[in-house]
Write an enzyme that holds these catalytic residues in place. Sequence first.
Site, PDB file in Angstrom:
ATOM      1  N   LYS A 104     -34.695  40.919  -2.470  1.00 11.65           N
ATOM      2  CA  LYS A 104     -33.675  40.618  -3.426  1.00 11.65           C
ATOM      3  C   LYS A 104     -33.906  39.049  -3.902  1.00 11.65           C
ATOM      4  CE  LYS A 104     -29.535  39.390  -4.680  1.00 11.65           C
ATOM      5  NZ  LYS A 104     -29.715  38.401  -5.884  1.00 11.65           N
TER       6      LYS A 104
ATOM      7  N   CYS B 279     -31.332  22.559   1.687  1.00 10.83           N
ATOM      8  CA  CYS B 279     -30.462  22.812   2.773  1.00 10.83           C
ATOM      9  C   CYS B 279     -30.750  21.610   3.937  1.00 10.83           C
ATOM     10  CB  CYS B 279     -30.819  24.196   3.286  1.00 10.83           C
ATOM     11  SG  CYS B 279     -32.466  24.484   3.726  1.00 10.83           S
TER      12      CYS B 279
ATOM     13  N   SER C  65     -25.966  30.567   1.406  1.00 13.62           N
ATOM     14  CA  SER C  65     -24.857  29.807   1.738  1.00 13.62           C
ATOM     15  C   SER C  65     -24.160  30.498   2.904  1.00 13.62           C
ATOM     16  CB  SER C  65     -23.695  29.691   0.526  1.00 13.62           C
ATOM     17  OG  SER C  65     -23.416  31.305   0.460  1.00 13.62           O
TER      18      SER C  65
ATOM     19  N   GLU D 198     -30.206  31.742   7.708  1.00  7.27           N
ATOM     20  CA  GLU D 198     -30.669  30.666   7.449  1.00  7.27           C
ATOM     21  C   GLU D 198     -29.590  29.889   6.414  1.00  7.27           C
ATOM     22  OE1 GLU D 198     -33.011  28.900   9.055  1.00  7.27           O
ATOM     23  OE2 GLU D 198     -34.077  30.302   9.865  1.00  7.27           O
TER      24      GLU D 198
ATOM     25  N   GLU E 188     -21.329  20.475   1.574  1.00  3.95           N
ATOM     26  CA  GLU E 188     -22.643  20.269   1.146  1.00  3.95           C
ATOM     27  C   GLU E 188     -22.271  20.067  -0.247  1.00  3.95           C
ATOM     28  OE1 GLU E 188     -26.225  23.344   1.887  1.00  3.95           O
ATOM     29  OE2 GLU E 188     -24.488  24.487   1.632  1.00  3.95           O
TER      30      GLU E 188
HETATM   31  P1  NAP Z   1     -25.940  32.149  -2.072  1.00  4.77           P
HETATM   32  O1  NAP Z   1     -24.932  32.178  -3.004  1.00  4.77           O
HETATM   33  O2  NAP Z   1     -25.471  32.319  -0.752  1.00  4.77           O
HETATM   34  O3  NAP Z   1     -26.929  32.992  -2.539  1.00  4.77           O
HETATM   35  C1  NAP Z   1     -28.205  33.362  -1.830  1.00  4.77           C
HETATM   36  C2  NAP Z   1     -28.420  34.781  -2.218  1.00  4.77           C
HETATM   37  O4  NAP Z   1     -27.737  35.724  -1.564  1.00  4.77           O
HETATM   38  C3  NAP Z   1     -28.770  34.936  -3.579  1.00  4.77           C
HETATM   39  O5  NAP Z   1     -29.872  35.856  -3.832  1.00  4.77           O
HETATM   40  C4  NAP Z   1     -27.449  35.796  -4.007  1.00  4.77           C
HETATM   41  O6  NAP Z   1     -27.581  36.580  -5.082  1.00  4.77           O
HETATM   42  C5  NAP Z   1     -27.350  36.800  -2.875  1.00  4.77           C
HETATM   43  N1  NAP Z   1     -26.116  37.326  -2.617  1.00  4.77           N
HETATM   44  C6  NAP Z   1     -24.878  36.614  -3.162  1.00  4.77           C
HETATM   45  N2  NAP Z   1     -23.813  37.216  -2.609  1.00  4.77           N
HETATM   46  C7  NAP Z   1     -24.182  38.320  -1.977  1.00  4.77           C
HETATM   47  C8  NAP Z   1     -23.764  39.424  -1.450  1.00  4.77           C
HETATM   48  N3  NAP Z   1     -22.329  39.781  -1.329  1.00  4.77           N
HETATM   49  N4  NAP Z   1     -24.219  40.380  -0.678  1.00  4.77           N
HETATM   50  C9  NAP Z   1     -25.668  40.369  -0.685  1.00  4.77           C
HETATM   51  N5  NAP Z   1     -26.577  39.092  -1.285  1.00  4.77           N
HETATM   52  C10 NAP Z   1     -25.626  38.262  -1.736  1.00  4.77           C
HETATM   53  O7  NAP Z   1     -26.778  30.730  -1.994  1.00  4.77           O
HETATM   54  P2  NAP Z   1     -27.327  29.790  -3.157  1.00  4.77           P
HETATM   55  O8  NAP Z   1     -26.365  29.127  -3.933  1.00  4.77           O
HETATM   56  O9  NAP Z   1     -28.426  30.772  -3.938  1.00  4.77           O
HETATM   57  O10 NAP Z   1     -28.401  28.896  -2.135  1.00  4.77           O
HETATM   58  C11 NAP Z   1     -27.782  27.580  -1.742  1.00  4.77           C
HETATM   59  C12 NAP Z   1     -27.459  27.824  -0.375  1.00  4.77           C
HETATM   60  O11 NAP Z   1     -28.632  28.177   0.475  1.00  4.77           O
HETATM   61  C13 NAP Z   1     -27.017  26.512   0.181  1.00  4.77           C
HETATM   62  O12 NAP Z   1     -25.838  26.644   1.083  1.00  4.77           O
HETATM   63  C14 NAP Z   1     -28.238  25.998   1.033  1.00  4.77           C
HETATM   64  O13 NAP Z   1     -28.133  25.306   1.970  1.00  4.77           O
HETATM   65  C15 NAP Z   1     -28.797  27.167   1.700  1.00  4.77           C
HETATM   66  N6  NAP Z   1     -30.141  27.176   1.789  1.00  4.77           N
HETATM   67  C16 NAP Z   1     -30.498  27.288   3.116  1.00  4.77           C
HETATM   68  C17 NAP Z   1     -31.583  27.312   3.837  1.00  4.77           C
HETATM   69  C18 NAP Z   1     -32.180  27.492   5.274  1.00  4.77           C
HETATM   70  O14 NAP Z   1     -33.349  27.496   5.349  1.00  4.77           O
HETATM   71  N7  NAP Z   1     -31.052  27.463   5.965  1.00  4.77           N
HETATM   72  C19 NAP Z   1     -32.663  27.114   2.599  1.00  4.77           C
HETATM   73  C20 NAP Z   1     -32.390  27.115   1.568  1.00  4.77           C
HETATM   74  C21 NAP Z   1     -30.956  27.230   1.106  1.00  4.77           C
HETATM   75  P3  NAP Z   1     -27.360  36.013  -6.776  1.00  4.77           P
HETATM   76  O15 NAP Z   1     -28.207  34.892  -6.685  1.00  4.77           O
HETATM   77  O16 NAP Z   1     -27.598  37.264  -7.426  1.00  4.77           O
HETATM   78  O17 NAP Z   1     -25.826  35.889  -6.617  1.00  4.77           O
END
Ligand code: NAP
Length: 477
Positions: A172, A281, A226, A247, A381
């Site tokens: 997804k 990230c 996140s 991650e 962040e």
């Molecule tokens: P996010 O809001 O956590 O969303 C990530 C993914 O999870 C999206 O596909 C989102 O879907 C999905 N999601 C949200 N709520 C969910 C739930 N309750 N159950 C299952 N899936 C759910 O993060 P983001 O804003 O897209 O990305 C930014 C974050 O990613 C930052 O914190 C960044 O640091 C982190 N990141 C970490 C790494 C690493 O390797 N450590 C790499 C890149 C990014 P929807 O989009 O449909 O809501």
Amino acid sequence: MRTECLINGEWVGADSGKTFEVTNPATGRVLTSVPRMGGAEARRAVDAAFAAWPAWRSRTAADRGKLVGELGRAMMRDQDRLAGLMTAEQGKPLGESKGEIAYAASFLEWASEEGKRLYGEIIPASAAGKRILVLRQSVGVAAIITPWNFPAAMITRKLGPALACGCPVVIKPAEDTPLSALAIAELAEEVGIPAGVVNVITGEAKAIGGAWLDDDRVRKLSFTGSTEVGRVLMKGASEHLLRLSLELGGHAPFLVFDDADLDKAVAAATACKFRNAGQTCICANRFIVQEGIHDAFVERFAEAINDLKVGEGTGDGVSIGPLINDAAVEKVESHVRDAIGKGGTVRAGGERVRIDGLADRFYAPTLITGMTPEMKIFREETFGPVAAVTRFKDEDEGVRLANDSEYGLAAYFFTRDASRLMRVAEALEYGIVGANDGGPSTAQAPFGGVKHSGFGREGGRYVMDEYTEIKYVSWGL
Ligand code: NAP
């Protein structure tokens, strides 16, 4: 391109017929619509993957690797097309998108080879009439949930090793960037990865995630996103004791010691902070600079920042594209306001950039001095093009400030003292350390965090552990 989802080798819409729009963050214009799927489709994707597992895991590693490698090569063949698509849905400059496609393909290339080295072991037994064999076997259906900031690489970093280890996948992508994922699915089909082995669905995050957490046939969840959502998934995963790789967020410190090579430090700081408009990230966020070099560093860093061009990702010479959505710009503004209110000084940028005909989502690359641990920018962040700087006296204080964070993903430092290099690398509580290096990510290295940045490693031979179980056979002769 395909705008339906791929389940069991068929391109399908949502059961309800509902879709959601995908927009270009730079222009605000709608690109297309994709299915708004939910729990029922998520379960069907697992049906397909689970059914495909026995045949996929029974293939030789070389056979699986060949297909995984071909997927990587197909991505490189279509690099320009995929990069254009990524810039359209995500906003990053075209050059960065091309770089991400190459980076994404490199994970497939690496995994295609590494799958052949999933060695077992024979352990000397404690009885003469016994042998102990250790086998490594695929864990089973792997669920993959990814963020919008790296729409291709965050998928292939999981997809490549999962497939190479014999695991079928259900994916997804983020709501903001589903098109790159669907394009990868289309190529997976084109290179001949069998139906059901790669399934990609778009739609309701909670319903899809919930269905996968509730399904005993899903044996692994690899999530990048996140920390907040990571926590939710970890709670949900406890019911079925689902294996997890998380991650999560990062808040990287960037230490510059008095003896650093200033040219290298400034160049690395600029690249590391402003890639993807600061929406990565492992972006350097907290610049922690020793007193003796602080003023020179700030001056040079401000000059480099003022040279960065803001604009639509397709524009010539653009290095800072739009932020992903309105909420992202508002968060950046609130961090900058908070920093100024608590005594910070804006040395470059500090405001939105309004460009005729484009959406109001561009923020000037910004430098703030006088950062303190009380500021939001020190704690959370920012996920935008803002660099904040503070100064420190000695090594102990610098390391203490760098470690003063709940996150533990990446950290950077610059020094020319070899003894300090090892001391500080060991003292930093982070999973990834760039020592005189602002760009540590590469397919053969174990990427991942500690503390609230999660656990599990992606890349290198370590990632194969995430998709394999260890079994031992105690063999009586
Ligand atoms: P996010 O809001 O956590 O969303 C990530 C993914 O999870 C999206 O596909 C989102 O879907 C999905 N999601 C949200 N709520 C969910 C739930 N309750 N159950 C299952 N899936 C759910 O993060 P983001 O804003 O897209 O990305 C930014 C974050 O990613 C930052 O914190 C960044 O640091 C982190 N990141 C970490 C790494 C690493 O390797 N450590 C790499 C890149 C990014 P929807 O989009 O449909 O809501």
